[in-house]
Structure formats: structure tokens, C-alpha cells
Design a protein around this motif. Structure first.
Motif, mmCIF file in Angstrom:
data_model
loop_
_atom_site.group_PDB
_atom_site.id
_atom_site.type_symbol
_atom_site.label_atom_id
_atom_site.label_comp_id
_atom_site.label_asym_id
_atom_site.label_seq_id
_atom_site.Cartn_x
_atom_site.Cartn_y
_atom_site.Cartn_z
ATOM 1 N N VAL A 1 48.402 29.373 49.686
ATOM 2 C CA VAL A 1 49.380 30.433 49.979
ATOM 3 C C VAL A 1 50.137 29.978 51.225
ATOM 4 O O VAL A 1 49.544 29.857 52.290
ATOM 5 C CB VAL A 1 48.663 31.771 50.272
ATOM 6 C CG1 VAL A 1 49.672 32.885 50.497
ATOM 7 C CG2 VAL A 1 47.701 32.119 49.142
ATOM 8 N N SER B 1 52.082 31.875 39.009
ATOM 9 C CA SER B 1 52.006 32.990 39.965
ATOM 10 C C SER B 1 52.758 34.238 39.496
ATOM 11 O O SER B 1 52.627 35.291 40.117
ATOM 12 C CB SER B 1 52.576 32.537 41.309
ATOM 13 O OG SER B 1 53.927 32.116 41.164
ATOM 14 N N THR C 1 50.060 38.305 41.004
ATOM 15 C CA THR C 1 49.754 38.454 42.440
ATOM 16 C C THR C 1 49.884 39.897 42.940
ATOM 17 O O THR C 1 49.706 40.157 44.119
ATOM 18 C CB THR C 1 50.699 37.583 43.291
ATOM 19 O OG1 THR C 1 52.037 38.054 43.081
ATOM 20 C CG2 THR C 1 50.606 36.121 42.912
ATOM 21 N N ALA D 1 55.631 36.349 42.358
ATOM 22 C CA ALA D 1 55.008 36.194 43.678
ATOM 23 C C ALA D 1 56.086 36.137 44.757
ATOM 24 O O ALA D 1 55.904 36.644 45.864
ATOM 25 C CB ALA D 1 54.161 34.919 43.709
ATOM 26 N N ALA E 1 46.704 44.019 42.713
ATOM 27 C CA ALA E 1 46.665 44.019 44.188
ATOM 28 C C ALA E 1 45.343 44.607 44.693
ATOM 29 O O ALA E 1 44.666 44.032 45.551
ATOM 30 C CB ALA E 1 47.853 44.813 44.730
ATOM 31 N N GLU F 1 42.068 42.608 46.490
ATOM 32 C CA GLU F 1 41.510 42.918 47.821
ATOM 33 C C GLU F 1 40.016 43.162 47.733
ATOM 34 O O GLU F 1 39.240 42.745 48.592
ATOM 35 C CB GLU F 1 42.225 44.118 48.426
ATOM 36 C CG GLU F 1 43.546 43.677 48.989
ATOM 37 C CD GLU F 1 44.335 44.766 49.669
ATOM 38 O OE1 GLU F 1 43.740 45.798 50.029
ATOM 39 O OE2 GLU F 1 45.548 44.569 49.810
ATOM 40 N N ARG G 1 38.243 39.825 47.551
ATOM 41 C CA ARG G 1 38.154 39.104 48.827
ATOM 42 C C ARG G 1 37.118 39.733 49.735
ATOM 43 O O ARG G 1 36.347 39.047 50.398
ATOM 44 C CB ARG G 1 39.522 39.071 49.493
ATOM 45 C CG ARG G 1 40.500 38.194 48.757
ATOM 46 C CD ARG G 1 40.142 36.727 48.900
ATOM 47 N NE ARG G 1 40.383 36.336 50.275
ATOM 48 C CZ ARG G 1 41.609 36.162 50.767
ATOM 49 N NH1 ARG G 1 42.640 36.271 49.981
ATOM 50 N NH2 ARG G 1 41.779 35.833 52.021
ATOM 51 N N ARG H 1 40.859 32.255 49.380
ATOM 52 C CA ARG H 1 42.274 32.572 49.587
ATOM 53 C C ARG H 1 42.918 32.985 48.265
ATOM 54 O O ARG H 1 42.354 32.772 47.186
ATOM 55 C CB ARG H 1 43.007 31.369 50.178
ATOM 56 C CG ARG H 1 42.832 30.108 49.375
ATOM 57 C CD ARG H 1 43.552 28.918 49.984
ATOM 58 N NE ARG H 1 43.313 27.732 49.177
ATOM 59 C CZ ARG H 1 42.404 26.808 49.427
ATOM 60 N NH1 ARG H 1 41.647 26.900 50.498
ATOM 61 N NH2 ARG H 1 42.242 25.775 48.617
ATOM 62 N N ARG I 1 46.241 35.700 46.373
ATOM 63 C CA ARG I 1 46.910 37.009 46.433
ATOM 64 C C ARG I 1 46.739 37.696 45.104
ATOM 65 O O ARG I 1 46.843 37.054 44.050
ATOM 66 C CB ARG I 1 48.400 36.837 46.738
ATOM 67 C CG ARG I 1 48.748 37.381 48.112
ATOM 68 C CD ARG I 1 50.199 37.224 48.413
ATOM 69 N NE ARG I 1 51.036 37.994 47.520
ATOM 70 C CZ ARG I 1 52.330 37.743 47.335
ATOM 71 N NH1 ARG I 1 52.913 36.758 47.943
ATOM 72 N NH2 ARG I 1 53.044 38.495 46.514
ATOM 73 N N GLN J 1 43.137 34.157 42.788
ATOM 74 C CA GLN J 1 42.185 33.951 43.884
ATOM 75 C C GLN J 1 41.465 32.623 43.722
ATOM 76 O O GLN J 1 41.303 32.117 42.602
ATOM 77 C CB GLN J 1 41.146 35.084 43.900
ATOM 78 C CG GLN J 1 41.720 36.444 44.241
ATOM 79 C CD GLN J 1 42.113 36.586 45.712
ATOM 80 O OE1 GLN J 1 41.639 35.849 46.581
ATOM 81 N NE2 GLN J 1 42.993 37.531 45.994
#
Ligand SMILES: Cc1ncc(COP(=O)(O)O)c(C=O)c1O
Length: 363
Positions: free
Chosen positions: A170, A197, A202, A207, A275, A279, A282, A297, A299, A303
Motif C-alpha cells: 500500500v 484492487s 478495498t 482503490a 471495509a 478492519e 487486521r 497490511r 485495505r 489483505q
């Protein structure tokens, strides 16, 4: 020809598959014209024209062709780690593994610059090799007096907004702003290769929607179910036959799948889901403290996890597969994780548990 709506009788006479599902004005189901409408509607303002093809590589080929044609330029710029396809034209802009290019002839005049691998880079702190001293490699390359590439000869700069095959990197906003600024200054079209992407992956449709760069041409495939080159009408050639293909309007069934995929992404808020679940992923990876993990890493639902060695990465991949978790390598030590856009909370949970078990087994 107006009376035939999106159908050009000459195309049908040539056995070109410019077809529609029944009545051209009110088709029974969405076909190529409807897919093109959807792609244009979801692209940045002005990118109103779409050329369909069979694959991502062809979408990139045609993007490069229209840029050569539009600018009259004879060279292009790509980035280290880039992957854009396997046709002779696209492999010339690949800068990831040697296997893609070794021994094949290439188009000439492709220059490369380092790609930013650290989303947190600034011009002052950059360790990726893109910024150096008080300038960037690209700015130095294109300097009108001291550079080694004449800006007026550059037909395009091509980049993946998030690098895929090269390692799921990224880039920083500083990097993207510098590329955008130089391209605007020298009137060089930016081709965003959104094949991996794009189409919601993403959390944005493209993206690049969420990034400080405005593409002049977007390439899509994968989620769109066929290749698509998207740009403003004036970037596409006026001259007949300069750009064409038997499949230049896409196959009917592929286009149907692409159009319906886009409808479902929008109707079921799957970009929002990408989205939120990204999250969650992660956060859970961080909590799981996987042994030998070097970096996590990405988005949205694009991932990746990077391990300390290539061997370890391969062992984790094998152990994950034995447990029913499908992953794919990229870069040299990295595994990509691409859950479907409608993945649920519990499935992310299970995926991270399986990955943690696999990392333990490979430790
Ligand atoms: C960023 C990117 N560009 C281009 C391509 C080539 O697409 P295709 O395999 O459909 O030719 C790929 C395929 O993985 C890709 O990830």
C-alpha cells in the motif's frame, strides 16, 4: 444506426459479438452495454467510455495503446514490483518476478521507478528508494534539462494503486501525490491498473477513489468478469479499427455476470462490508500475534501477511491449506488473503484462527 441503440449492424455482419439480450433498447437482462454503463457510472467524472475485452492483460494492452495514440509518446513508465499481465505488451511493464519476462521480446522504452512500500512514508522519511535528497527518482528522471527521459515522449505512467502480485504494498500518499503532480505537470496520462484492487475489493469501488491520484485510464477485470479499459472519450482513438476486437463488447454471459456482480455489490453494501471486515481482520491478526510475522497490511478485503522467510511463508501456506484455508503467495515472503466481499464476521474469525494454527505449525 441510431435506431439500433447500442447495436452496430456492421459489427454483427462481421461476426463480431456485439450482442445484447433481446431488444437492444430494453434487453431482457443486462449485457455488455449495461455493464459499460455501470462501470462508467462508478468511475471518476469524465471517464465515460469503456472498451471491453477478454482478460485483464487485454484491458492493460488497450490502455497502453490508447495512451500511445492519444499522446503521440513513444515510451512509458512503470514501477518496481509491478504486475500487469502476461501478453507481450503487458509483460514489458512487469517488474515483479523474472519468470514473467525471461526470454520474451518486449516493447521498447519502458522506464522504471521504485514503488513505495510503506504507507507511512513521507518525502523526508522515505526508505523505499522513491524519494532521495530533496526530490524523487521520478522527478529527477523527468527533469526537462537534467532528466534522462523527455517528458513529452512519455505516453503513460502505469501503476497498481495497491500493488498485488508484487507483495500487496500500500503506497504512501506522499508517493501518490508526487506521481500525480508530475503527471499533471507534464501532461502524462496515469493508467490505474485496478484489475486486482478494483470492483469493491478495498472498500471503495476503485482503490484509487480513496487515494490522492486521479487516473486518466482505469483497467478492470476479475470482479468485472471480463476486461475493461475505461477512459474519457477523447483519450480513445477516433479512427475506426484503431481499437477493435471480435470480443470488443464482451461476451454476453460474462457481461451479465459482471453487471449482476456490480448490482449485488451495491445493493448489499458489500463495499462497506469489505471495509468493516478488513478492519476486523487486521485487529484479529494483531491480537493473534502470529509467530514469525513481519508485517500485516492491506485495505478492505485485500489483505496480506508477510513472514520472516520465503520457506516459512510456503510452510504456512501448506499448513493453512491442510486446515481448509486457501491463501495465495505474493512478493517473496507474503501470503495474500482475499475473502469474498460478502464474508461475515464469524468467517473472518475462523480464518484468523486457522491462519494462527498454521503459523504455529510452521514455527
Ligand atoms: C494487477 C493485475 N493486472 C493485470 C492482471 C492480468 O489479468 P488477467 O490474468 O485477467 O490477464 C492481473 C492478474 O492477476 C493483475 O493482478
Amino acid at each position: 444506426m441510431e435506431a439500433f441503440g447500442p447495436i452496430d449492424p456492421a459489427k454483427i455482419a462481421g461476426q463480431d459479438f456485439y450482442t445484447t439480450a433481446g431488444d437492444p433498447v430494453e434487453p431482457e437482462f443486462p449485457g455488455p452495454a449495461e455493464l459499460m454503463d455501470r462501470l462508467a457510472a462508478l468511475s471518476p467524472a469524465g471517464l465515460d467510455t469503456v472498451f471491453l475485452s477478454n482478460s485483464g492483460a487485454e484491458a492493460v494492452e488497450n490502455a497502453m495503446k490508447i495512451c500511445y495514440d492519444h499522446t503521440g509518446g513513444s515510451c512509458g513508465i512503470t514501477f518496481e514490483g509491478a504486475f500487469h499481465g502476461r501478453t507481450l505488451g503487458t509483460l514489458s511493464v512487469n517488474r515483479s518476478k523474472a519468470v514473467y519476462r525471461r526470454g520474451f521480446p518486449e516493447i521498447s522504452g519502458v522506464h522504471d521507478a521504485p514503488f513505495c512500500r510503506d504507507g507511512g512514508c513521507t518525502a523526508g522519511t522515505c526508505d523505499c528508494g522513491f524519494f532521495a535528497g530533496d526530490t524523487s527518482v521520478l522527478r529527477r528522471m523527468l527533469h526537462p534539462d537534467r532528466g534522462h527521459v523527455a517528458p513529452e515522449e512519455v505516453a503513460f505512467v502505469i501503476l497498481e494503486p495497491i500493488q498485488g502480485e508484487g507483495g500487496y504494498h500500500v503506497p504512501s500518499n506522499a508517493f501518490l501525490r508526487e506521481v500525480a503532480d508530475l503527471c499533471a505537470r507534464h501532461d502524462v496520462p496515469v493508467i490505474a491498473d485496478e484489475i486486482q484492487s478494483g470492483t469493491g475489493r478495498t472498500g471503495d469501488f476503485w482503490a484509487s477513489d480513496g487515494l490522492p491520484i486521479e487516473p486518466d485510464v482505469i483497467c478492470a477485470a476479475k470482479g468485472a468478469r471480463l476486461g475493461a479499459t475505461i477512459a474519457s472519450a477523447d483519450v480513445f482513438p477516433d479512427e475506426t479499427s484503431r481499437l477493435s476486437s471480435t470480443w470488443g463488447a464482451g461476451g454476453l454471459i460474462d457481461a451479465l455476470q459482471g453487471a449482476v456482480t456490480i448490482d449485488v455489490i451495491r445493493e448489499r453494501d458489500l463495499m462497506e462490508n469489505a471495509a468493516v471486515r478488513g478492519e476486523q481482520f487486521r485487529a484479529e491478526i494483531e491480537n493473534a500475534a502470529l509467530p514469525n510475522l513481519v508485517d500485516a497490511r492491506g485495505r478492505g478485503l485485500m489483505q496480506a501477511v508477510e513472514f520472516d522467510t520465503e520457506r516459512r511463508r510456503d510452510d504456512v501456506q501448506e499448513a493453512a491449506l491442510q486446515r481448509g484455508l486457501l491463501t495465495l503467495g505474493c512478493g517473496h515472503k507474503t501470503l495474500r488473503l482475499l475473502p469474498p466481499l460478502d464474508v461475515r464476521e464469524r468467517e473472518i474469525n475462523m480464518g484468523v484462527d486457522l491462519l494462527a494454527e498454521a503459523a504455529e505449525a510452521a514455527a
